[in-house]
Design a protein around this motif. Structure first.
Motif, PDB file in Angstrom:
ATOM      1  N   MET A 181      -8.157  -6.307  10.850  1.00 49.78           N
ATOM      2  CA  MET A 181      -7.552  -5.223   9.592  1.00 49.78           C
ATOM      3  C   MET A 181      -8.084  -6.078   8.279  1.00 49.78           C
ATOM      4  N   SER A 182      -8.558  -5.478   7.267  1.00 43.26           N
ATOM      5  CA  SER A 182      -9.230  -6.273   6.079  1.00 43.26           C
ATOM      6  C   SER A 182      -7.731  -6.116   5.215  1.00 43.26           C
ATOM      7  N   LEU A 183      -8.204  -7.141   4.273  1.00 45.59           N
ATOM      8  CA  LEU A 183      -6.905  -7.134   3.184  1.00 45.59           C
ATOM      9  C   LEU A 183      -6.713  -5.954   2.464  1.00 45.59           C
ATOM     10  N   ASP A 184      -7.893  -5.294   2.176  1.00 45.99           N
ATOM     11  CA  ASP A 184      -7.630  -4.059   1.482  1.00 45.99           C
ATOM     12  C   ASP A 184      -6.755  -3.118   2.221  1.00 45.99           C
ATOM     13  N   GLN A 185      -7.147  -2.992   3.538  1.00 39.58           N
ATOM     14  CA  GLN A 185      -6.479  -2.113   4.498  1.00 39.58           C
ATOM     15  C   GLN A 185      -4.866  -2.581   4.607  1.00 39.58           C
ATOM     16  N   ILE A 186      -4.625  -3.751   4.505  1.00 40.13           N
ATOM     17  CA  ILE A 186      -3.300  -4.369   4.659  1.00 40.13           C
ATOM     18  C   ILE A 186      -2.643  -3.820   3.361  1.00 40.13           C
ATOM     19  N   GLN A 187      -3.086  -4.100   2.135  1.00 34.47           N
ATOM     20  CA  GLN A 187      -2.711  -3.775   0.960  1.00 34.47           C
ATOM     21  C   GLN A 187      -2.359  -2.351   0.627  1.00 34.47           C
ATOM     22  N   ALA A 188      -3.218  -1.518   0.987  1.00 29.19           N
ATOM     23  CA  ALA A 188      -3.326  -0.009   1.149  1.00 29.19           C
ATOM     24  C   ALA A 188      -2.183   0.571   1.984  1.00 29.19           C
ATOM     25  N   ALA A 189      -1.692  -0.216   2.874  1.00 26.98           N
ATOM     26  CA  ALA A 189      -0.882   0.191   3.999  1.00 26.98           C
ATOM     27  C   ALA A 189       0.787   0.028   3.403  1.00 26.98           C
ATOM     28  N   ILE A 190       0.896  -1.188   2.662  1.00 30.53           N
ATOM     29  CA  ILE A 190       1.999  -1.617   2.056  1.00 30.53           C
ATOM     30  C   ILE A 190       2.336  -1.153   0.361  1.00 30.53           C
ATOM     31  N   ASP A 191       1.257  -0.667   0.022  1.00 26.87           N
ATOM     32  CA  ASP A 191       1.260  -0.316  -1.519  1.00 26.87           C
ATOM     33  C   ASP A 191       1.871   1.063  -1.599  1.00 26.87           C
ATOM     34  N   THR A 192       2.922   1.551  -1.105  1.00 30.06           N
ATOM     35  CA  THR A 192       3.498   2.820  -1.121  1.00 30.06           C
ATOM     36  C   THR A 192       4.819   2.772  -1.317  1.00 30.06           C
ATOM     37  N   TRP A 193       5.365   3.509  -2.441  1.00 31.23           N
ATOM     38  CA  TRP A 193       6.904   3.533  -2.962  1.00 31.23           C
ATOM     39  C   TRP A 193       7.651   4.214  -1.815  1.00 31.23           C
ATOM     40  N   THR A 194       7.155   4.951  -1.014  1.00 31.05           N
ATOM     41  CA  THR A 194       7.981   5.539  -0.121  1.00 31.05           C
ATOM     42  C   THR A 194       8.167   4.676   1.327  1.00 31.05           C
ATOM     43  N   GLY A 195       7.193   3.930   1.368  1.00 31.62           N
ATOM     44  CA  GLY A 195       7.345   2.692   2.569  1.00 31.62           C
ATOM     45  C   GLY A 195       8.458   1.821   1.950  1.00 31.62           C
ATOM     46  N   LEU A 196       8.340   1.452   0.731  1.00 28.94           N
ATOM     47  CA  LEU A 196       9.144   0.550   0.122  1.00 28.94           C
ATOM     48  C   LEU A 196      10.580   0.900   0.084  1.00 28.94           C
ATOM     49  N   GLY A 197      10.772   2.250  -0.379  1.00 30.58           N
ATOM     50  CA  GLY A 197      12.141   3.059  -0.251  1.00 30.58           C
ATOM     51  C   GLY A 197      12.723   2.940   1.174  1.00 30.58           C
ATOM     52  N   ILE A 198      12.007   3.239   2.248  1.00 32.90           N
ATOM     53  CA  ILE A 198      12.599   3.150   3.400  1.00 32.90           C
ATOM     54  C   ILE A 198      13.244   1.911   3.662  1.00 32.90           C
ATOM     55  N   TRP A 199      12.124   0.733   3.419  1.00 32.56           N
ATOM     56  CA  TRP A 199      12.754  -0.430   3.676  1.00 32.56           C
ATOM     57  C   TRP A 199      14.001  -0.919   2.701  1.00 32.56           C
ATOM     58  N   LEU A 200      14.020  -0.445   1.577  1.00 31.85           N
ATOM     59  CA  LEU A 200      15.331  -0.951   0.827  1.00 31.85           C
ATOM     60  C   LEU A 200      16.409  -0.263   1.363  1.00 31.85           C
ATOM     61  N   ALA A 201      16.222   1.062   2.039  1.00 32.33           N
ATOM     62  CA  ALA A 201      17.410   1.799   2.467  1.00 32.33           C
ATOM     63  C   ALA A 201      17.833   0.999   3.854  1.00 32.33           C
ATOM     64  N   LEU A 202      16.940   0.307   4.642  1.00 34.00           N
ATOM     65  CA  LEU A 202      17.252  -0.210   5.782  1.00 34.00           C
ATOM     66  C   LEU A 202      18.054  -1.737   5.342  1.00 34.00           C
ATOM     67  N   VAL A 203      17.490  -2.162   4.102  1.00 33.86           N
ATOM     68  CA  VAL A 203      18.229  -3.566   3.710  1.00 33.86           C
ATOM     69  C   VAL A 203      19.528  -2.924   3.140  1.00 33.86           C
ATOM     70  N   ALA A 204      19.985  -2.053   2.664  1.00 36.47           N
ATOM     71  CA  ALA A 204      21.278  -1.431   2.221  1.00 36.47           C
ATOM     72  C   ALA A 204      22.129  -1.411   3.561  1.00 36.47           C
ATOM     73  N   VAL A 205      21.629  -0.762   4.128  1.00 34.63           N
ATOM     74  CA  VAL A 205      22.469  -0.494   5.496  1.00 34.63           C
ATOM     75  C   VAL A 205      22.774  -1.715   6.105  1.00 34.63           C
ATOM     76  N   SER A 206      21.739  -2.604   6.351  1.00 28.93           N
ATOM     77  CA  SER A 206      22.057  -3.811   6.937  1.00 28.93           C
ATOM     78  C   SER A 206      22.946  -4.721   6.196  1.00 28.93           C
ATOM     79  N   LEU A 207      22.836  -4.781   4.870  1.00 31.59           N
ATOM     80  CA  LEU A 207      23.752  -5.480   3.993  1.00 31.59           C
ATOM     81  C   LEU A 207      25.075  -5.125   4.239  1.00 31.59           C
ATOM     82  N   ALA A 208      25.342  -3.492   4.343  1.00 29.57           N
ATOM     83  CA  ALA A 208      26.594  -2.981   4.365  1.00 29.57           C
ATOM     84  C   ALA A 208      27.406  -3.341   5.579  1.00 29.57           C
TER      85      ALA A 208
END
Length: 227
Positions: free
Chosen positions: A1-28
């Motif tokens: 998997m190339s760097l461009d492909q990895i960056q494209a996969a993680i450069d999404t606000w939806t994905g980041l939002g899901i992760w932040l929601a998981l962080v919030a639940v984990s923290l609670a």
């Protein structure tokens, strides 16, 4: 998997939002568990686990459940290593986040400057969060400094060498307005933690670190000893 492909996969606000929601639940959940079932743990170590979960979300919860609670079945080198690296991680994470935001997000400094300043901040915060409990337990400053310097320098150097390089590599030219900037930061933090875990295992094995107190022992857990 190339760097461009990895960056494209993680450069999404939806994905980041899901992760932040998981962080919030984990923290609670972590805050609830520390308050109701593990309140005996020393305050500085409670802060360590809260920050670890804040940086690594469900990954931090798994590490806390495996190594940091009274409910663990037994203690061993693996668990001691995770408690030790979490202590380092909690401080280094503050420095890394501040460093990346200041050097890359605000001032768009060159890679060398960003890496150098971020490492310096991570080292200062990481070392301070290891030195503090020793002094809190009554160890004089000079003795605590000498006791922590060698081992913590190794641990922090391994952690931040991986974390900073991964962040700058994945983040590329991203700014604070890009999802890639924050996703790269989150990924780099957790990778730094896992990179430093083997180093902490060796440091504990050879008696250079104590591995933190067994959380099943109320008196030991309350003492906040690091070494």
């Amino acid at each position: 998997m190339s760097l461009d492909q990895i960056q494209a996969a993680i450069d999404t606000w939806t994905g980041l939002g899901i992760w932040l929601a998981l962080v919030a639940v984990s923290l609670a959940w972590t805050l609830y568990d520390l308050r109701t079932r593990n309140s005996h743990i020393a305050s500085i170590m409670q802060l360590v686990w809260i920050l670890t979960v804040l940086y690594s979300g469900p990954i931090g919860v798994l590490i806390y459940r495996y190594s940091g609670r009274r409910q663990i079945a037994t203690d061993n080198l693996s668990r001691k290593g995770f408690r030790s690296v979490a202590h380092c991680y909690s401080g280094c994470g503050i420095g890394e986040i501040l460093g990346v935001i200041i050097t890359v997000g605000i001032f768009a400094m060159s890679t060398a400057w960003a890496a150098g300043i971020t490492f310096a901040l991570a080292y200062i915060f990481g070392f301070a969060l290891n030195l503090g409990p020793m002094m809190q337990a009554g160890t004089p400053f000079l003795e605590a400094f000498k006791g922590a310097f060698f081992a913590e320098t190794i641990s922090i150097t391994v952690m931040e060498s991986v974390a900073i390089n991964v962040d700058l590599y994945l983040g590329g030219d991203a700014t604070m307005g890009d999802a890639l900037f924050w996703s790269s930061l989150y990924i780099s933090l957790s990778l730094g933690l896992f990179a430093a875990w083997p180093a902490n295992l060796l440091l504990i094995h050879f008696g250079l670190k104590g591995g933190m107190a067994d959380p099943r022992d109320t008196e030991a857990a309350a003492s906040g000893h690091c070494h």
